[in-house]
Design a protein around this motif. Structure first.
Motif, PDB file in Angstrom:
ATOM      1  N   HIS A   1       0.838  -1.202   0.000  1.00 33.61           N
ATOM      2  CA  HIS A   1       0.000   0.000   0.000  1.00 33.61           C
ATOM      3  C   HIS A   1       0.874   1.253   0.000  1.00 33.61           C
ATOM      4  O   HIS A   1       0.641   2.187  -0.783  1.00 33.61           O
ATOM      5  N   ASP A   2       1.881   1.270   0.896  1.00 26.37           N
ATOM      6  CA  ASP A   2       2.785   2.423   0.960  1.00 26.37           C
ATOM      7  C   ASP A   2       3.532   2.605  -0.360  1.00 26.37           C
ATOM      8  O   ASP A   2       3.693   3.739  -0.832  1.00 26.37           O
ATOM      9  N   LEU A   3       3.963   1.527  -0.930  1.00 24.37           N
ATOM     10  CA  LEU A   3       4.664   1.593  -2.216  1.00 24.37           C
ATOM     11  C   LEU A   3       3.742   2.155  -3.295  1.00 24.37           C
ATOM     12  O   LEU A   3       4.156   2.985  -4.108  1.00 24.37           O
ATOM     13  N   GLY A   4       2.483   1.725  -3.284  1.00 20.74           N
ATOM     14  CA  GLY A   4       1.513   2.259  -4.239  1.00 20.74           C
ATOM     15  C   GLY A   4       1.336   3.756  -4.082  1.00 20.74           C
ATOM     16  O   GLY A   4       1.262   4.493  -5.072  1.00 20.74           O
ATOM     17  N   GLU A   5       1.275   4.222  -2.834  1.00 19.74           N
ATOM     18  CA  GLU A   5       1.160   5.667  -2.594  1.00 19.74           C
ATOM     19  C   GLU A   5       2.399   6.399  -3.092  1.00 19.74           C
ATOM     20  O   GLU A   5       2.292   7.474  -3.688  1.00 19.74           O
ATOM     21  N   ASN A   6       3.565   5.819  -2.855  1.00 17.92           N
ATOM     22  CA  ASN A   6       4.809   6.439  -3.329  1.00 17.92           C
ATOM     23  C   ASN A   6       4.831   6.514  -4.854  1.00 17.92           C
ATOM     24  O   ASN A   6       5.277   7.520  -5.424  1.00 17.92           O
ATOM     25  N   VAL A   7       4.348   5.464  -5.502  1.00 19.44           N
ATOM     26  CA  VAL A   7       4.297   5.457  -6.971  1.00 19.44           C
ATOM     27  C   VAL A   7       3.332   6.531  -7.459  1.00 19.44           C
ATOM     28  O   VAL A   7       3.627   7.262  -8.416  1.00 19.44           O
ATOM     29  N   ASP A   8       2.186   6.664  -6.799  1.00 17.51           N
ATOM     30  CA  ASP A   8       1.229   7.711  -7.173  1.00 17.51           C
ATOM     31  C   ASP A   8       1.848   9.103  -7.042  1.00 17.51           C
ATOM     32  O   ASP A   8       1.699   9.948  -7.932  1.00 17.51           O
ATOM     33  N   GLU A   9       2.532   9.339  -5.919  1.00 15.20           N
ATOM     34  CA  GLU A   9       3.181  10.639  -5.711  1.00 15.20           C
ATOM     35  C   GLU A   9       4.219  10.904  -6.801  1.00 15.20           C
ATOM     36  O   GLU A   9       4.298  12.014  -7.343  1.00 15.20           O
ATOM     37  N   LEU A  10       4.994   9.878  -7.118  1.00 14.52           N
ATOM     38  CA  LEU A  10       6.018  10.024  -8.144  1.00 14.52           C
ATOM     39  C   LEU A  10       5.391  10.315  -9.506  1.00 14.52           C
ATOM     40  O   LEU A  10       5.877  11.168 -10.250  1.00 14.52           O
ATOM     41  N   GLN A  11       4.286   9.637  -9.804  1.00 10.20           N
ATOM     42  CA  GLN A  11       3.595   9.899 -11.074  1.00 10.20           C
ATOM     43  C   GLN A  11       3.107  11.337 -11.145  1.00 10.20           C
ATOM     44  O   GLN A  11       3.221  11.986 -12.187  1.00 10.20           O
ATOM     45  N   HIS A  12       2.572  11.847 -10.047  1.00 14.26           N
ATOM     46  CA  HIS A  12       2.108  13.235 -10.024  1.00 14.26           C
ATOM     47  C   HIS A  12       3.271  14.205 -10.210  1.00 14.26           C
ATOM     48  O   HIS A  12       3.169  15.180 -10.966  1.00 14.26           O
ATOM     49  N   LYS A  13       4.375  13.933  -9.519  1.00 13.42           N
ATOM     50  CA  LYS A  13       5.547  14.796  -9.659  1.00 13.42           C
ATOM     51  C   LYS A  13       6.062  14.774 -11.093  1.00 13.42           C
ATOM     52  O   LYS A  13       6.407  15.824 -11.652  1.00 13.42           O
ATOM     53  N   ILE A  14       6.131  13.575 -11.665  1.00 12.83           N
ATOM     54  CA  ILE A  14       6.600  13.461 -13.053  1.00 12.83           C
ATOM     55  C   ILE A  14       5.644  14.190 -13.996  1.00 12.83           C
ATOM     56  O   ILE A  14       6.071  14.922 -14.890  1.00 12.83           O
ATOM     57  N   GLY A  15       4.338  14.006 -13.767  1.00 14.44           N
ATOM     58  CA  GLY A  15       3.339  14.687 -14.588  1.00 14.44           C
ATOM     59  C   GLY A  15       3.482  16.197 -14.496  1.00 14.44           C
ATOM     60  O   GLY A  15       3.428  16.906 -15.513  1.00 14.44           O
ATOM     61  N   ASP A  16       3.667  16.691 -13.272  1.00 15.09           N
ATOM     62  CA  ASP A  16       3.849  18.133 -13.085  1.00 15.09           C
ATOM     63  C   ASP A  16       5.119  18.618 -13.780  1.00 15.09           C
ATOM     64  O   ASP A  16       5.118  19.667 -14.430  1.00 15.09           O
ATOM     65  N   LYS A  17       6.192  17.858 -13.644  1.00 11.64           N
ATOM     66  CA  LYS A  17       7.461  18.250 -14.262  1.00 11.64           C
ATOM     67  C   LYS A  17       7.341  18.244 -15.782  1.00 11.64           C
ATOM     68  O   LYS A  17       7.834  19.164 -16.452  1.00 11.64           O
ATOM     69  N   VAL A  18       6.665  17.230 -16.327  1.00 10.63           N
ATOM     70  CA  VAL A  18       6.465  17.170 -17.785  1.00 10.63           C
ATOM     71  C   VAL A  18       5.658  18.380 -18.249  1.00 10.63           C
ATOM     72  O   VAL A  18       5.970  19.001 -19.274  1.00 10.63           O
ATOM     73  N   ALA A  19       4.628  18.742 -17.480  1.00 11.96           N
ATOM     74  CA  ALA A  19       3.816  19.914 -17.838  1.00 11.96           C
ATOM     75  C   ALA A  19       4.673  21.177 -17.809  1.00 11.96           C
ATOM     76  O   ALA A  19       4.579  22.021 -18.713  1.00 11.96           O
ATOM     77  N   ASP A  20       5.510  21.313 -16.783  1.00 13.10           N
ATOM     78  CA  ASP A  20       6.399  22.486 -16.699  1.00 13.10           C
ATOM     79  C   ASP A  20       7.355  22.528 -17.887  1.00 13.10           C
ATOM     80  O   ASP A  20       7.559  23.589 -18.495  1.00 13.10           O
ATOM     81  N   ILE A  21       7.941  21.390 -18.204  1.00 15.42           N
ATOM     82  CA  ILE A  21       8.876  21.335 -19.333  1.00 15.42           C
ATOM     83  C   ILE A  21       8.152  21.657 -20.636  1.00 15.42           C
ATOM     84  O   ILE A  21       8.674  22.380 -21.490  1.00 15.42           O
ATOM     85  N   ARG A  22       6.937  21.143 -20.783  1.00 12.66           N
ATOM     86  CA  ARG A  22       6.151  21.409 -21.990  1.00 12.66           C
ATOM     87  C   ARG A  22       5.891  22.909 -22.154  1.00 12.66           C
ATOM     88  O   ARG A  22       6.040  23.484 -23.232  1.00 12.66           O
ATOM     89  N   ILE A  23       5.541  23.554 -21.054  1.00 14.95           N
ATOM     90  CA  ILE A  23       5.306  25.004 -21.089  1.00 14.95           C
ATOM     91  C   ILE A  23       6.585  25.731 -21.473  1.00 14.95           C
ATOM     92  O   ILE A  23       6.567  26.639 -22.313  1.00 14.95           O
ATOM     93  N   GLU A  24       7.711  25.334 -20.880  1.00 12.75           N
ATOM     94  CA  GLU A  24       8.992  25.960 -21.213  1.00 12.75           C
ATOM     95  C   GLU A  24       9.329  25.774 -22.690  1.00 12.75           C
ATOM     96  O   GLU A  24       9.793  26.706 -23.350  1.00 12.75           O
ATOM     97  N   VAL A  25       9.104  24.559 -23.204  1.00 15.06           N
ATOM     98  CA  VAL A  25       9.404  24.283 -24.618  1.00 15.06           C
ATOM     99  C   VAL A  25       8.515  25.135 -25.515  1.00 15.06           C
ATOM    100  O   VAL A  25       8.981  25.728 -26.501  1.00 15.06           O
ATOM    101  N   VAL A  26       7.235  25.239 -25.186  1.00  8.90           N
ATOM    102  CA  VAL A  26       6.314  26.049 -25.991  1.00  8.90           C
ATOM    103  C   VAL A  26       6.756  27.515 -25.976  1.00  8.90           C
ATOM    104  O   VAL A  26       6.775  28.192 -27.017  1.00  8.90           O
ATOM    105  N   GLU A  27       7.130  28.015 -24.789  1.00 11.76           N
ATOM    106  CA  GLU A  27       7.591  29.405 -24.688  1.00 11.76           C
ATOM    107  C   GLU A  27       8.862  29.616 -25.499  1.00 11.76           C
ATOM    108  O   GLU A  27       9.005  30.626 -26.214  1.00 11.76           O
ATOM    109  N   GLU A  28       9.801  28.675 -25.419  1.00 11.65           N
ATOM    110  CA  GLU A  28      11.044  28.770 -26.195  1.00 11.65           C
ATOM    111  C   GLU A  28      10.753  28.751 -27.687  1.00 11.65           C
ATOM    112  O   GLU A  28      11.335  29.533 -28.461  1.00 11.65           O
ATOM    113  N   LEU A  29       9.850  27.848 -28.099  1.00 17.77           N
ATOM    114  CA  LEU A  29       9.489  27.782 -29.522  1.00 17.77           C
ATOM    115  C   LEU A  29       8.835  29.090 -29.979  1.00 17.77           C
ATOM    116  O   LEU A  29       9.093  29.582 -31.083  1.00 17.77           O
TER     117      LEU A  29
END
Length: 110
Positions: free
Chosen positions: A64-92
């Protein structure tokens, strides 16, 4: 000689009786040892069963704890991907503006 034979027979009879008593006592001791061993066996089985339940519960908690950690990591990765996407769009966008300016300059010269 008859007396010696009679005495030997009595001695053998007595020893035979003693041997039977000893065997009986050994049988009782063996039964007691077997009962003691059986009790230990049953206690060990109970402890193993309890340990199995505890391990099962711990494993469930850890999964259960591992599942929660995976969920948190997925959210962090999703947020980071969104941030990078915004940066790439702004750069373009900035690159597009720079290219447009360069194109305008080149066009003015010709």
């Amino acid at each position: 000689m008859k007396e010696k034979l009679q005495q030997l027979l009595e001695t053998l009879t007595s020893e035979r009786g003693e041997l039977r008593v000893r065997l009986h006592l050994l049988g009782m001791e063996a039964r007691e040892e077997l009962e003691h061993a059986e009790t230990k066996w049953q206690n060990m089985q109970l402890r193993l069963r309890d340990a199995g339940w505890e391990l099962n519960l711990k494993a469930k908690e850890e999964i259960h704890d591992l599942g929660e950690n995976v969920d948190e990591l997925q959210h962090k990765i999703g947020d980071k991907v969104a941030d990078i996407r915004i940066e790439v769009v702004e750069e373009l966008h900035e690159l597009g503006e720079e290219l447009s300016e360069l194109y305008q300059k080149i066009r003015r010269h010709f």
